[in-house]
Design a protein around this motif. Structure first.
Motif, PDB file in Angstrom:
ATOM      1  N   LEU A  40      56.747  28.816  42.005  1.00  0.00           N
ATOM      2  CA  LEU A  40      57.119  29.498  40.769  1.00  0.00           C
ATOM      3  C   LEU A  40      55.873  29.918  39.986  1.00  0.00           C
ATOM      4  O   LEU A  40      55.795  31.040  39.479  1.00  0.00           O
ATOM      5  N   ALA A  41      54.904  29.026  39.910  1.00  0.00           N
ATOM      6  CA  ALA A  41      53.668  29.341  39.184  1.00  0.00           C
ATOM      7  C   ALA A  41      52.911  30.488  39.860  1.00  0.00           C
ATOM      8  O   ALA A  41      52.449  31.422  39.184  1.00  0.00           O
ATOM      9  N   VAL A  42      52.803  30.435  41.183  1.00  0.00           N
ATOM     10  CA  VAL A  42      52.058  31.472  41.904  1.00  0.00           C
ATOM     11  C   VAL A  42      52.777  32.817  41.821  1.00  0.00           C
ATOM     12  O   VAL A  42      52.159  33.852  41.555  1.00  0.00           O
ATOM     13  N   VAL A  43      54.089  32.810  42.029  1.00  0.00           N
ATOM     14  CA  VAL A  43      54.855  34.058  41.978  1.00  0.00           C
ATOM     15  C   VAL A  43      54.828  34.649  40.566  1.00  0.00           C
ATOM     16  O   VAL A  43      54.664  35.864  40.395  1.00  0.00           O
ATOM     17  N   SER A  44      54.957  33.805  39.560  1.00  0.00           N
ATOM     18  CA  SER A  44      54.897  34.297  38.180  1.00  0.00           C
ATOM     19  C   SER A  44      53.531  34.906  37.871  1.00  0.00           C
ATOM     20  O   SER A  44      53.441  35.960  37.227  1.00  0.00           O
ATOM     21  N   ALA A  45      52.478  34.260  38.337  1.00  0.00           N
ATOM     22  CA  ALA A  45      51.130  34.788  38.110  1.00  0.00           C
ATOM     23  C   ALA A  45      50.938  36.122  38.829  1.00  0.00           C
ATOM     24  O   ALA A  45      50.345  37.054  38.276  1.00  0.00           O
ATOM     25  N   LEU A  46      51.443  36.228  40.044  1.00  0.00           N
ATOM     26  CA  LEU A  46      51.303  37.480  40.789  1.00  0.00           C
ATOM     27  C   LEU A  46      52.105  38.607  40.144  1.00  0.00           C
ATOM     28  O   LEU A  46      51.637  39.750  40.070  1.00  0.00           O
ATOM     29  N   LEU A  47      53.310  38.303  39.668  1.00  0.00           N
ATOM     30  CA  LEU A  47      54.101  39.335  38.998  1.00  0.00           C
ATOM     31  C   LEU A  47      53.467  39.743  37.663  1.00  0.00           C
ATOM     32  O   LEU A  47      53.466  40.925  37.303  1.00  0.00           O
ATOM     33  N   ALA A  48      52.915  38.778  36.943  1.00  0.00           N
ATOM     34  CA  ALA A  48      52.208  39.108  35.701  1.00  0.00           C
ATOM     35  C   ALA A  48      50.973  39.947  35.998  1.00  0.00           C
ATOM     36  O   ALA A  48      50.664  40.903  35.271  1.00  0.00           O
ATOM     37  N   LEU A  49      50.281  39.611  37.063  1.00  0.00           N
ATOM     38  CA  LEU A  49      49.126  40.396  37.481  1.00  0.00           C
ATOM     39  C   LEU A  49      49.545  41.823  37.809  1.00  0.00           C
ATOM     40  O   LEU A  49      48.878  42.784  37.423  1.00  0.00           O
ATOM     41  N   ALA A  50      50.665  41.958  38.509  1.00  0.00           N
ATOM     42  CA  ALA A  50      51.139  43.293  38.878  1.00  0.00           C
ATOM     43  C   ALA A  50      51.486  44.122  37.650  1.00  0.00           C
ATOM     44  O   ALA A  50      51.199  45.317  37.601  1.00  0.00           O
ATOM     45  N   LEU A  51      52.087  43.504  36.664  1.00  0.00           N
ATOM     46  CA  LEU A  51      52.515  44.251  35.473  1.00  0.00           C
ATOM     47  C   LEU A  51      51.377  44.563  34.506  1.00  0.00           C
ATOM     48  O   LEU A  51      51.539  45.385  33.614  1.00  0.00           O
ATOM     49  N   THR A  52      50.235  43.908  34.669  1.00  0.00           N
ATOM     50  CA  THR A  52      49.115  44.153  33.760  1.00  0.00           C
ATOM     51  C   THR A  52      48.026  45.017  34.382  1.00  0.00           C
ATOM     52  O   THR A  52      47.010  45.277  33.726  1.00  0.00           O
ATOM     53  N   ARG A  53      48.191  45.466  35.600  1.00  0.00           N
ATOM     54  CA  ARG A  53      47.191  46.317  36.242  1.00  0.00           C
ATOM     55  C   ARG A  53      47.332  47.758  35.785  1.00  0.00           C
ATOM     56  O   ARG A  53      48.368  48.170  35.287  1.00  0.00           O
ATOM     57  N   ARG A  54      46.292  48.517  35.991  1.00  0.00           N
ATOM     58  CA  ARG A  54      46.303  49.938  35.628  1.00  0.00           C
ATOM     59  C   ARG A  54      46.313  50.838  36.857  1.00  0.00           C
ATOM     60  O   ARG A  54      46.264  52.055  36.729  1.00  0.00           O
ATOM     61  N   HIS A  55      46.370  50.239  38.036  1.00  0.00           N
ATOM     62  CA  HIS A  55      46.429  51.012  39.279  1.00  0.00           C
ATOM     63  C   HIS A  55      47.672  50.598  40.060  1.00  0.00           C
ATOM     64  O   HIS A  55      47.940  49.406  40.230  1.00  0.00           O
ATOM     65  N   THR A  56      48.378  51.583  40.559  1.00  0.00           N
ATOM     66  CA  THR A  56      49.617  51.323  41.284  1.00  0.00           C
ATOM     67  C   THR A  56      49.363  50.533  42.560  1.00  0.00           C
ATOM     68  O   THR A  56      50.140  49.647  42.914  1.00  0.00           O
ATOM     69  N   THR A  57      48.277  50.817  43.240  1.00  0.00           N
ATOM     70  CA  THR A  57      47.977  50.116  44.493  1.00  0.00           C
ATOM     71  C   THR A  57      47.774  48.625  44.262  1.00  0.00           C
ATOM     72  O   THR A  57      48.316  47.800  45.000  1.00  0.00           O
TER      73      THR A  57
END
Length: 138
Positions: A73-90
Motif C-alpha cells: 500500500l505504501a509503495v503503490v501510494s507513493a508511485l501513484l502520487a509520483l505519477a500525479l505530480t510529474r510534468r511529463h506523461t512518460t
C-alpha cells in the motif's frame, strides 16, 4: 517589482501538467483499485476461509500477509502520487505501470505464502497419516 527579499528573481510561470499525466494517474488509480477489489480482497478472503474450514491444516500467515499488504500500500501510494505530480506523461506512465505491477505482486504473495506453508505442513501430515493407518490396519 523587485524587492530585497525576492533576490531579484522574476516569478516563473509553471508549465501546467499535460492531460496525459492526469489520464495516466486516473487509469493507474482505477487499475490498482480494480486489482485490490477484484483480486486481492477475494483471494485473501478465500484463503482465510480455506484455513477456517480445514481447521488450520492449510495455514494462513496473517501477520506476513498484513505486513506485505501494508508495505505494498505504501509503495503503490507513493508511485501513484509520483505519477500525479510529474510534468511529463512518460514519467507518469512509468510510475503507473510500476504501481500496477506492485499491486499484482502483492496480490500474488498470499498464494505463495499459503503454498509454502501448506508444503511445510504436508511434510508434517504424512507421519500422522501413516501412524493412523497403522493403528486402524493392525
Amino acid at each position: 517589482m523587485t524587492t530585497a527579499w525576492s533576490g531579484g528573481r522574476r516569478p516563473r510561470d509553471r508549465r501546467p501538467r499535460p492531460r496525459g499525466v492526469w489520464i495516466a494517474g486516473g487509469v493507474g488509480v482505477v487499475l490498482v483499485a480494480g486489482v485490490v477489489l477484484a483480486a486481492f480482497l477475494p483471494l485473501v478472503g478465500f484463503l482465510g476461509s480455506v484455513t477456517a474450514t480445514t481447521a488450520g491444516l492449510v495455514p494462513f500467515p496473517f501477520v506476513r500477509v498484513t505486513v506485505v499488504a501494508l508495505l505494498g500500500l505504501a509503495v503503490v501510494s507513493a508511485l501513484l502520487a509520483l505519477a500525479l505530480t510529474r510534468r511529463h506523461t512518460t514519467t507518469a506512465t512509468i510510475a503507473v505501470v510500476l504501481a500496477v505491477l506492485v499491486s499484482i505482486a502483492v496480490t500474488a504473495v498470499p498464494v505463495v505464502l499459503v503454498a509454502v506453508g501448506s508444503a511445510d505442513r504436508a511434510g508434517d501430515v504424512w507421519p500422522i497419516v501413516i501412524e493412523l493407518w497403522q493403528r486402524f490396519a493392525g
